[in-house]
Every structure is written in C-alpha cells, then in structure tokens.
Design a protein around this motif. Structure first.
Motif, PDB file in Angstrom:
ATOM      1  N   ASN A 399       0.961  -1.557  -0.138  1.00 45.28           N
ATOM      2  CA  ASN A 399       0.327  -0.063  -0.101  1.00 45.28           C
ATOM      3  C   ASN A 399       0.991   1.405  -0.223  1.00 45.28           C
ATOM      4  OD1 ASN A 399      -1.599   2.464   0.752  1.00 45.28           O
ATOM      5  ND2 ASN A 399      -2.847   1.103   1.989  1.00 45.28           N
ATOM      6  N   ILE A 401       0.415   4.364   0.590  1.00 45.71           N
ATOM      7  CA  ILE A 401       0.691   5.350   2.299  1.00 45.71           C
ATOM      8  C   ILE A 401       1.631   4.168   2.800  1.00 45.71           C
ATOM      9  CG2 ILE A 401      -0.709   5.790   4.018  1.00 45.71           C
ATOM     10  CD1 ILE A 401      -0.439   7.583   2.681  1.00 45.71           C
ATOM     11  N   ASP A 402       0.899   3.037   3.572  1.00 41.91           N
ATOM     12  CA  ASP A 402       1.955   2.456   4.652  1.00 41.91           C
ATOM     13  C   ASP A 402       3.410   2.355   4.167  1.00 41.91           C
ATOM     14  OD1 ASP A 402      -0.234   1.918   5.522  1.00 41.91           O
ATOM     15  OD2 ASP A 402      -1.092  -0.002   4.842  1.00 41.91           O
TER      16      ASP A 402
ATOM     17  N   LYS B  32     -12.791   9.426   5.952  1.00 39.62           N
ATOM     18  CA  LYS B  32     -11.880   9.027   6.267  1.00 39.62           C
ATOM     19  C   LYS B  32     -12.354   8.110   7.454  1.00 39.62           C
ATOM     20  CE  LYS B  32      -9.121   6.475   4.934  1.00 39.62           C
ATOM     21  NZ  LYS B  32      -8.605   4.955   4.168  1.00 39.62           N
ATOM     22  N   TYR B  34      -9.845   4.946  10.192  1.00 38.43           N
ATOM     23  CA  TYR B  34      -9.172   4.008  10.109  1.00 38.43           C
ATOM     24  C   TYR B  34      -9.283   2.923  11.367  1.00 38.43           C
ATOM     25  CZ  TYR B  34      -5.700   6.913   8.306  1.00 38.43           C
ATOM     26  OH  TYR B  34      -4.742   8.283   6.927  1.00 38.43           O
ATOM     27  N   THR B  69      -4.382  12.731   6.485  1.00 39.42           N
ATOM     28  CA  THR B  69      -4.840  12.239   6.291  1.00 39.42           C
ATOM     29  C   THR B  69      -5.858  12.397   5.324  1.00 39.42           C
ATOM     30  OG1 THR B  69      -5.431  11.193   7.987  1.00 39.42           O
ATOM     31  CG2 THR B  69      -7.274  10.900   6.788  1.00 39.42           C
ATOM     32  N   ASN B  72      -3.804  13.078   1.867  1.00 36.72           N
ATOM     33  CA  ASN B  72      -2.988  11.769   1.584  1.00 36.72           C
ATOM     34  C   ASN B  72      -4.049  11.505   0.421  1.00 36.72           C
ATOM     35  OD1 ASN B  72      -0.510  11.522   2.454  1.00 36.72           O
ATOM     36  ND2 ASN B  72      -0.939   9.943   4.448  1.00 36.72           N
ATOM     37  N   ILE B  73      -5.648  12.240   0.944  1.00 42.56           N
ATOM     38  CA  ILE B  73      -6.400  11.307  -0.152  1.00 42.56           C
ATOM     39  C   ILE B  73      -5.851  12.857  -1.020  1.00 42.56           C
ATOM     40  CG2 ILE B  73      -9.201  11.415  -0.181  1.00 42.56           C
ATOM     41  CD1 ILE B  73      -9.644  10.438   3.123  1.00 42.56           C
ATOM     42  N   ASP B  78      -4.526   7.725  -1.224  1.00 46.44           N
ATOM     43  CA  ASP B  78      -5.416   6.560  -0.107  1.00 46.44           C
ATOM     44  C   ASP B  78      -6.507   7.320  -1.050  1.00 46.44           C
ATOM     45  OD1 ASP B  78      -5.993   4.819   2.335  1.00 46.44           O
ATOM     46  OD2 ASP B  78      -5.363   6.609   3.572  1.00 46.44           O
ATOM     47  N   SER B  81     -13.603   6.453   3.049  1.00 51.50           N
ATOM     48  CA  SER B  81     -13.941   5.350   3.047  1.00 51.50           C
ATOM     49  C   SER B  81     -15.239   6.013   3.074  1.00 51.50           C
ATOM     50  CB  SER B  81     -13.964   5.164   4.805  1.00 51.50           C
ATOM     51  OG  SER B  81     -12.669   5.334   5.471  1.00 51.50           O
ATOM     52  N   ARG B  97      -6.479   0.511  -8.940  1.00 54.22           N
ATOM     53  CA  ARG B  97      -4.988   0.850  -8.339  1.00 54.22           C
ATOM     54  C   ARG B  97      -4.063   1.485  -9.066  1.00 54.22           C
ATOM     55  NH1 ARG B  97      -1.911  -1.745  -3.711  1.00 54.22           N
ATOM     56  NH2 ARG B  97      -0.019  -1.525  -4.167  1.00 54.22           N
TER      57      ARG B  97
END
Ligand SMILES: Nc1ncnc2c1ncn2[C@@H]1O[C@H](COP(=O)(O)OP(=O)(O)O)[C@@H](O)[C@H]1O
Ligand SMILES: [Mg+2]
Lengths: 407, 269
Positions: A399, A401-402, B32, B34, B69, B72-73, B78, B81, B97
């Motif tokens: 992933n 991000i990870d 989002k 986690y 967060t 990153n989206i 990322d 959700s 992806r």
C-alpha cells in the motif's frame, strides 16, 4: 514503455553493484550450478569424442568373437578353462566369410615376466602373425611375427614400449630374452608407441607371443577363448557379423532352438555404447544442474524478499510519484533476473575455462557446444524470473501510504 | 517566520470569490476511518470543500486533526471510506490502483516534510523519476530534469546525492521532482516542518512564485500561521471537522488563527 525496461535493467545493475558482497554470495549457487554442468558436460562429451575417435583409429572394422557359456544359461566374464572356439573356427571364418578379410585366434592373460634385470606383470596376448595387421599396429624395430613362427611354435615375441622400458630400462630389447615361467622368449620386434587410450589403459604395456606358445606352454590349454577378425570394410561389419554367426552355429552344430555358444562384438557396437553412456551422464548432469539452479533460485528469492523489506520506503516513494504495480513488479523481477543472469554468466566463464583446464589435464579435447552455453544462459535468467515472482509481487502489492510511512 | 514582507509586494490576482474559475478539487461528504483493530479512528468526518484552479490554499490544524489524512486522499495515495473526491472532474473513487498511480504521476505533485528522495540516487535522477514512469524518452527526460533543477536554483547540484545536500536543497530537489510532469495540483505536507526559518523562507518563496507566475493550484498543510499567511485561503481542521474556512489577510480576510493556541482554547464543536 521500452524506456521503462531499460530503466529497470539499469536500476537492477546498480542495486547489484551497491550490494556487491551480498549479490556475489547470492550468486554462488548459480555460479556453481552453471559452471559444474558446463565442465561436466563438455568433459564428458570430450571424452566420448576422443573415445570414439580412438575406436575409429583402432579400426571400426574390428570384430571380436568371444566364447560364451550356455550350460548355466548365463554369460560369463573373464578367462574360462573351457572354450567353444578353436583355431579351426578362426581359419574357417577367414576362408568362408567373404565379409571378413583376416581372422586370428587370440588368448590374453596377465603374466609375470622376468628379464635379466627386472620383473613385471604384463597383459600378454597370444595371437598369430595377422594380429598386428588386424589391429593396425606398426613395428618400430625388428620384425613382425611370421607364419613360420606359428607353424614351428618358435619361442619369440613382440614387445610394447612401456613393457620394454619396465624390463630393460633404456637398453635396446631386440634379441634379448624374457622368461615366463620356464619358457624363454626371444624379442624379435618392438611395437610402435600408441599411447594411453581414453579409458586410461596403456596400450604400450603389451607382449605378443605366438598363439601355440601361449596356449600350450603358458596357459596350458588347447584352444583360444576369442577370435579377432577384421571386416573387409567398415560397411561390411554387420554383414560379416551375420556370416560369422551363421558359420559358427553350423560348425558348432547348434539346433534352431539353441542359443549361441559365442558372442560377436564389434567396435561399432562399442561406439554406440560410448555414445549412450555419455549421453546418459550428460542427462544426469542436467538434472544435478537443475537441482543446484533451484537451490540458487531459492537463495535469490530469499535475498529479494529481504531487499523488498529494506526498500519498502523506496517503493512507497516510487508509488507516490506514479509507479504502477506493473512497474514495481517489473523492477524487482528484472533485479532478480539480473542477479541470476550475472551468476549464470560468471558460471559460464568459469565452466568454459574449467573445462578447458580439466580436459587438458586428462588429455582430451573438451567439447564446448554453443548450445549448452546458450541453454545455461537462458536457464539462469529464467531461474531469476521464476524465483523473483514472489518478492516482486510482494513489493508491487504494498500500500503506497504504508510503504511511505515505513522506516 | 511571520514577518516575510518582501513577497507581498507583487500584485496578486485573487482566486477568492472568482466564480469563473473551474473547480480543480471537489470534496463532498468526505470521510476517512482507520480500522485499527478494536477501536476505529474517524480521522476525517464529512468534509465539503471546493478548490478552484490556481488557488493557493493552506490547511491548518493541531497535530492529529486529520490534515495528513486529507492530503493523502487529495494526493490519491489513499482512498476515502465514504464520500467523493473529484480531481479535475475525475471521480477518483471509481479508479483502479494503476489508474490512481497514473493520476498521481500526471495530475499530482507531492512534497513531503521529510523530502522522501531516493537516498541513493542523485538529484537529477530523483527529478527524472516521475518522467521514467510517464514513459518520457531518456534524453528528453534528462533535459527536463536539469531545467527543473535550474528553476529551483540547483543546476550546480544535479549530480549530488541527497546526503550531500542541506535540508533546504533537498526540499528544492523534491519541488523540482513534483513539477516535472506539469501537475494540476501541488500538494505539500508541512514542507517547512524540518527546516529552519531562513530556509523555510526560501522554500515558501519558490511556492509563491509557482502560484503567482505559473498559476499552479497549491495545497499546503502546515501548523505555522506564518506559512499560512503566504496563501490566499486557509481551512482549519479539528478532529476531522472544518472549523474555519476563510481568506487570509493577504486577500482581505481576518488574521490567520494560531492553531496551537486554537486547539487549547476552542471547545469541542
Ligand atoms: N494509518 C493509520 N492508522 C490508524 N490511525 C491513523 C492512521 N493515520 C492517522 N491515524 C489517526 O488519524 C488521526 C489523524 O491523523 P493525521 O491525518 O496524521 O493528523 P495530522 O496530520 O493532522 O497530524 C490521528 O488520530 C491519527 O492517530
Ligand atoms: Mg501530519
């Protein structure tokens, strides 16, 4: 997208160079596998070729008739007290089979020989005057056996170079006497040097005596256990074998249901055997090489998995700036292939030079086929790809991000 | 560095309240969560934001408020959700992806607090990398990378490794890298967080020029009000909610709140 392939290849090479020691240690499995197989295959093939060459030189048209024991239903090896063959058989073969040019009864044995100064155990052969002609052996000094030597059972012999050196040192052996048991034999001829055959036997360690002397005085038997023949030409060998078989069956009064009480063996047949054995050995080498390549491949997989873990962040960065899963996958696959191919290439170089060295040490011409080099190369690249699949998939599946947060 | 006045002298065309501009970033009810084992962390809770093309915007908030967060989206690293994110009209949640990777490559430039350069590649190789994945031919790539390095004033450091450069220089390499594929939006997560005041000023000057001269859409995450004052608009997050969305003094808005004080003083909404 061709640019990406080149880029991946460059990155692979750079990564390999960056971890020189680790890459080298990883490659050892590949290096060993590839070099050993190349050495073995080219030496085995070389030995085979030289063996076949020697057989050809010796005369492909030579045929041996051996006696075979039919009473127990099994063939026997070695010297037997009884023989089904006779000097008359030899004479009949020569006269009646038109595929055969010459035939001589032969009887061999290892015997202790004594000269005025030394003793030695020597494989001696009892034969008639045609023996050297059938074997294509020349006389260096003195004379060959002559018909009269046989008719008169004269106590004479021919001597090989090695035997002469052992018994007489540097002295000239012509007209000197050797003793076998109670029998004194006068040396009338010295055989030309022939060297060591590929089976390691010294062809110059020989003593040729007239067949009657050998049978009656040395071995104390009536008839020889083998007949050496030569076909009129290489192409006549199979025909000659048929004729000999037919003639001997008739002479030995064998019924249709009876097994042959003799066996005819040809050098052509020996050549086939040499070929078969060496091909089987080559096949065996291939399997061994395959196993060691697999072991090498597992080593590569292991190191690639470590590398993926170590470089998780790098993978994250690459993904963040737009590397697709395919690109990451390809990068690690190519890296694995680069390691294994580099190992394979080093293995090829070591193998070729090792084969040249070992071959020259045992005195044969190594057979380097470009095919085996190509196969080794392709296989080593293939091993990298095969064992790189899992690590590459693991890298590509991270992933972003990870991976980016990993430290 | 709250007092960096020199840059303000350039006249700027404000993107605030300009309805003619197309929307580059459109967020609707963005969530989002986690799912870290027993307790789920709700990092971003129902954001609605429109960012027009060419806007220079900062996202502020205390540590843990959800800034990274969100960024990153926005950076397609990322996925949300819940809710939607349109980048230049493309609905990112519908992408695979590899489509997201292509999106990052072509549409987005990313600058990180810790630079995130490949440590064993030279400056120019780092800058070339996005073009490698875009399939740009080698020679064109090298020229474009050198030009980008020149733009951030590092032409003479092209063959240096990151370890041979200062933090400010490394961040400039990262900026050059983020620009080579001419992105639609430049994202910066606390780009000056690891830098001293002077170096921060240099970096902010480069970003400001990208905004004024090139009209690039820039989203910058910071908790430094001095940094936020360079931008046109500031969005303040707290516990995943937007608690303020205003123009900066530069564009006629009120003073930028100091989020470090804010997190202490403002009670839970
Ligand atoms: N990968 C993650 N797994 C679980 N919780 C996370 C993860 N990333 C961030 N968080 C949590 O989400 C919240 C917001 O984090 P973050 O966006 O990093 O805040 P900021 O950048 O504003 O400091 C924090 O409470 C943080 O602990
Ligand atoms: Mg953060």
């Amino acid at each position: 997208m061709f640019a990406l392939w080149i880029e991946c290849f460059k990155m692979g090479l750079r990564e390999l160079w960056r971890h020189r020691l680790r890459s080298f240690l990883t490659m050892i499995g590949m290096i060993m596998g590839v070099s050993v197989v190349i050495i073995c295959v080219s030496v085995v093939q070389g030995v085979k070729d030289s063996l076949i060459g020697d057989i050809r030189k010796a005369g492909k048209n030579m045929m041996f008739v051996f006696t075979e024991d039919t009473r127990k239903g099994i063939g026997t090896i070695g010297i037997q007290a009884n023989t089904n063959l006779s000097r008359d058989d030899a004479e009949a073969i020569e006269i009646e089979c038109d595929g055969v040019s010459m035939a001589s009864g032969v009887q061999g044995s290892n015997v202790l020989i004594v000269s005025d100064t030394n003793t030695a155990t020597v494989p001696i052969t009892g034969a008639d005057h045609k023996y050297t002609a059938i074997r294509n052996w020349g006389i260096e000094q003195g004379r060959d056996l002559e018909p009269f030597d046989l008719i008169a059972s004269r106590r004479v012999c021919l001597i090989g170079q090695t035997t002469m050196r052992e018994l007489f040192g540097d002295r000239n052996a012509i007209n000197r006497t050797v003793r076998i048991g109670r029998i004194n034999l006068k040396i009338v001829g010295v055989l030309e040097p022939k060297g060591v055959n590929p089976l390691g036997m010294d062809e110059d360690n020989a003593l040729i005596v007239p067949l009657p002397i050998m049978l009656r005085d040395i071995m104390n038997r009536r008839e020889p256990d083998a007949i050496l023949c030569s076909a009129k030409s290489d192409d006549d060998v199979e025909f000659a074998v048929q004729q000999i078989t037919q003639l001997l069956r008739q002479r030995h009064k064998l019924g249709d249901a009876d097994r042959n009480d003799f066996r005819v063996s040809t050098l052509k047949e020996k050549e086939e055997q040499a070929r078969t054995i060496s091909n089987q050995m080559t096949l065996l080498m291939f399997f061994l090489a395959l196993v060691s390549l697999m072991v090498g491949g597992v080593g590569i997989m292991n190191i690639m998995l470590v590398s993926v873990t170590e470089r998780t962040r790098e993978i994250g960065i690459r993904m963040a700036i737009g590397a697709s899963t395919k690109a990451i996958n390809r990068q690690f696959l190519i890296e694995a292939a680069v390691i294994s191919t580099a190992g394979g290439t080093v293995g090829i170089v070591l193998g070729v030079s090792g084969a040249a060295y070992i071959s020259s040490a045992i005195g044969v011409q190594p057979l380097m086929s470009p095919t085996i080099v190509a196969i080794a190369f392709v296989f080593s690249a293939g091993v990298g790809v095969l064992f790189g699949l899992l690590p590459a998939r693991r890298a590509a599946g991270l992933n972003p991000i990870d991976a980016l947060r990993h430290d | 560095m709250p007092d960096a006045p020199a840059i303000h002298s350039a006249p700027i065309v404000s993107t605030i309240d300009d309805p003619s501009r197309p929307i580059t970033v459109k967020l609707r009810d963005l969530h989002k969560t986690y799912d870290s084992g027993a307790n789920a962390v709700h990092a971003v809770r129902g954001l609605n934001v429109d960012i027009p093309e060419g806007q220079y915007i900062s996202i502020m908030g205390a540590s843990g408020s959800g800034k990274s967060t969100l960024l990153n989206i926005l950076g397609a690293l990322d996925v949300p959700s819940k809710g939607t994110y349109h980048l230049a009209g493309k609905l990112t949640s519908k992408q695979s992806r590899d489509e997201l990777a292509a999106l990052r490559n072509e549409y987005i430039g990313f600058i990180f607090q810790n630079f995130n350069l490949l440590t064993r590649s030279t400056a120019v190789e780092n800058v070339e990398l996005p073009m490698v994945y875009a399939g740009v031919p080698t020679r064109k790539r090298r020229a474009a990378a050198l030009a980008a390095l020149d733009k951030v004033g590092l032409a003479d450091r092209a063959n240096h490794l990151p370890s041979e450069m200062s933090g400010g220089q490394q961040q400039r390499v990262a900026i050059a890298r983020s620009l080579v594929n001419t992105p639609r939006v430049l994202l910066a997560d606390e780009p000056t967080g690891n830098l001293d005041t002077h170096t921060s000023g240099e970096i902010m000057k480069i970003l400001d020029e990208l905004h004024t001269k090139d009209g690039l859409t820039i989203i910058i995450v910071t908790h430094d009000p001095g940094v936020a004052e360079f931008t046109e608009r500031v969005v303040v997050l707290r516990d995943g909610h937007i608690i303020a969305d205003q123009a900066t003094p530069r564009c006629g808005g009120p003073a930028v709140p100091d989020v470090r004080a804010l997190s202490m003083s403002i009670p839970e909404a």
